[in-house]
Design a protein around this motif. Structure first.
Motif, PDB file in Angstrom:
ATOM      1  N   LEU A 164      13.904  -6.082   2.853  1.00 38.89           N
ATOM      2  CA  LEU A 164      13.263  -4.765   2.845  1.00 38.89           C
ATOM      3  C   LEU A 164      11.749  -4.903   2.987  1.00 38.89           C
ATOM      4  CD1 LEU A 164      13.366  -1.701   2.521  1.00 38.89           C
ATOM      5  CD2 LEU A 164      13.396  -2.034   0.034  1.00 38.89           C
ATOM      6  N   MET A 165      11.166  -5.888   2.292  1.00 34.63           N
ATOM      7  CA  MET A 165       9.724  -6.110   2.387  1.00 34.63           C
ATOM      8  C   MET A 165       9.312  -6.457   3.821  1.00 34.63           C
ATOM      9  SD  MET A 165       8.405  -5.554  -0.596  1.00 34.63           S
ATOM     10  CE  MET A 165       9.657  -4.294  -0.788  1.00 34.63           C
ATOM     11  N   GLU A 166      10.108  -7.286   4.452  1.00 33.19           N
ATOM     12  CA  GLU A 166       9.816  -7.664   5.843  1.00 33.19           C
ATOM     13  C   GLU A 166       9.879  -6.451   6.761  1.00 33.19           C
ATOM     14  OE1 GLU A 166      12.517 -10.730   6.958  1.00 33.19           O
ATOM     15  OE2 GLU A 166      11.830 -12.112   5.399  1.00 33.19           O
ATOM     16  N   LEU A 167      10.853  -5.592   6.506  1.00 33.05           N
ATOM     17  CA  LEU A 167      11.013  -4.390   7.334  1.00 33.05           C
ATOM     18  C   LEU A 167       9.786  -3.490   7.251  1.00 33.05           C
ATOM     19  CD1 LEU A 167      14.689  -3.118   6.860  1.00 33.05           C
ATOM     20  CD2 LEU A 167      13.580  -3.765   8.998  1.00 33.05           C
ATOM     21  N   VAL A 168       9.354  -3.209   6.028  1.00 34.11           N
ATOM     22  CA  VAL A 168       8.263  -2.242   5.864  1.00 34.11           C
ATOM     23  C   VAL A 168       6.902  -2.837   6.207  1.00 34.11           C
ATOM     24  CG1 VAL A 168       9.532  -0.919   4.134  1.00 34.11           C
ATOM     25  CG2 VAL A 168       7.985  -2.737   3.395  1.00 34.11           C
ATOM     26  N   ASP A 217       0.848  -1.193   0.000  1.00 37.50           N
ATOM     27  CA  ASP A 217       0.000   0.000   0.000  1.00 37.50           C
ATOM     28  C   ASP A 217       0.886   1.247   0.000  1.00 37.50           C
ATOM     29  OD1 ASP A 217       0.920   0.424   2.640  1.00 37.50           O
ATOM     30  OD2 ASP A 217      -0.791  -0.655   3.486  1.00 37.50           O
ATOM     31  N   LYS A 218       0.268   2.405  -0.147  1.00 39.48           N
ATOM     32  CA  LYS A 218       1.030   3.647  -0.282  1.00 39.48           C
ATOM     33  C   LYS A 218       1.922   3.909   0.932  1.00 39.48           C
ATOM     34  CE  LYS A 218       0.619   8.581  -1.306  1.00 39.48           C
ATOM     35  NZ  LYS A 218       1.606   8.947  -0.273  1.00 39.48           N
ATOM     36  N   GLU A 219       1.423   3.614   2.111  1.00 37.68           N
ATOM     37  CA  GLU A 219       2.211   3.874   3.323  1.00 37.68           C
ATOM     38  C   GLU A 219       3.505   3.074   3.322  1.00 37.68           C
ATOM     39  OE1 GLU A 219       1.849   3.356   8.190  1.00 37.68           O
ATOM     40  OE2 GLU A 219       0.091   3.056   6.919  1.00 37.68           O
ATOM     41  N   ARG A 220       3.414   1.818   2.914  1.00 31.12           N
ATOM     42  CA  ARG A 220       4.615   0.975   2.903  1.00 31.12           C
ATOM     43  C   ARG A 220       5.544   1.321   1.741  1.00 31.12           C
ATOM     44  NH1 ARG A 220       0.726  -2.185   5.382  1.00 31.12           N
ATOM     45  NH2 ARG A 220       1.451  -3.176   7.324  1.00 31.12           N
ATOM     46  N   VAL A 221       4.965   1.733   0.608  1.00 31.66           N
ATOM     47  CA  VAL A 221       5.798   2.203  -0.507  1.00 31.66           C
ATOM     48  C   VAL A 221       6.592   3.433  -0.080  1.00 31.66           C
ATOM     49  CG1 VAL A 221       5.781   3.260  -2.797  1.00 31.66           C
ATOM     50  CG2 VAL A 221       4.356   1.251  -2.334  1.00 31.66           C
TER      51      VAL A 221
END
Length: 294
Positions: free
Chosen positions: A174-178, A67-71
């Motif tokens: 990086l995906m796990e972090l965000v 979603d936008k927040e994680r992007v």
């Protein structure tokens, strides 16, 4: 210290070679130290660009599900990475598995090339950890924590598939972090460090003949070293000197190979004279078997 596949029992008796010119040889013999060049002043300026191009391609495959927040969070972390890359003082000394390599001598076509040999075990123990400890740790993990002087020994990766695999793991991290709302600042800092260290050892496959290994030192942990300047093709080049001395204060230089030239014997005589009259530890001095003459 970090290790990559290839640092194994077979390398325990091996020698790695640092190629340099006559000015570099003189400096290393006089100071009994290795010169580690700032990463932004290395010959291949496109290394980081090559790494990030692949990273961005892999990242594009994953970020669409966010979603936008994680992007926005991803963008924030990668912006930090870019700023850190531009400001971090990362220093590198390059070594080659081959001490008489034609492609390396071509860089010293004026007849002033030398390769300086150092035992792999000595390079490892220089960092305050025994070779046996590295092998023991290797059985369970590919990572051995950096010691107090923050120097790492890493094998350069040229295989595009291996580079892609390493980058895919970083994208997943990086995906796990965000996606983890409880991720800490330390975890983000660790990701940035992993990105920096990975980018410093991934090179285009066209360079694979080099068979390069790198000693890497990072700003935050090499405070004892003063930055110095030497002359380079584009002007001044910042570097640090790391002492190459054993626990008994013996110079770790194992061997010198004199590159192709018309005056190899004169050069050998001159080096031997210097070592003898300055009470330096004598080492084996060979001449290149390459027919290359520039």
């Amino acid at each position: 210290m970090y290790t990559e596949d290839g640092l194994n029992e077979d390398l325990g008796s091996s020698v790695f070679y640092h190629y340099t010119d006559s000015a570099g040889l003189i400096g290393i013999l006089a100071s009994e130290s290795i010169r580690m060049t700032h990463i932004r002043y290395l010959n291949d300026e496109k290394e980081f660009t090559y790494f990030m191009e692949i990273f961005n391609r892999e990242f594009q495959k994953s970020y669409r599900q966010l979603d936008k927040e994680r992007v926005d969070k991803c963008t924030e972390i990668l912006d930090v990475l870019k700023n850190v890359k531009n400001s971090t003082q990362l220093y590198i000394a390059s070594f080659c598995e081959d001490g008489d390599q034609l492609s390396q001598w071509r860089g010293y076509a004026n007849g002033s090339g030398y390769s300086l040999g150092f035992a792999v075990k000595d390079l490892i123990e220089l960092m305050g950890i025994s070779y046996d400890e590295v092998m023991k740790a290797k059985a369970s993990t590919d990572v051995v924590a950096p010691n107090d002087n923050g120097i790492m020994l890493r094998k350069v990766i040229y295989d595009p598939e291996v580079v892609k695999e390493k980058i895919s793991k970083l994208v997943n991290l990086l995906m796990e972090l965000v996606c983890n709302s409880e991720s800490s600042q330390d975890e983000e800092t660790n990701f940035i460090f992993e990105m920096l260290s990975a980018s410093s050892i991934c090179k285009h496959p066209s360079f694979k003949e080099e068979k390069e290994w790198r000693l890497i030192a990072i700003e935050d942990v090499h405070e004892p070293y003063r930055v110095k300047l030497r002359s380079g093709p584009r002007g001044v080049v910042p570097y640090i000197e790391v002492p190459l001395l054993s626990m008994r204060d013996q110079f770790l230089l194992n061997k010198i190979v004199i590159g192709p030239s018309q005056h190899q014997q004169e050069q050998k005589n001159g080096i031997e004279l210097y070592m003898r009259t300055n009470r330096k530890q004598m080492v084996n001095i060979d001449v290149s078997a390459s027919p290359f003459r520039g």
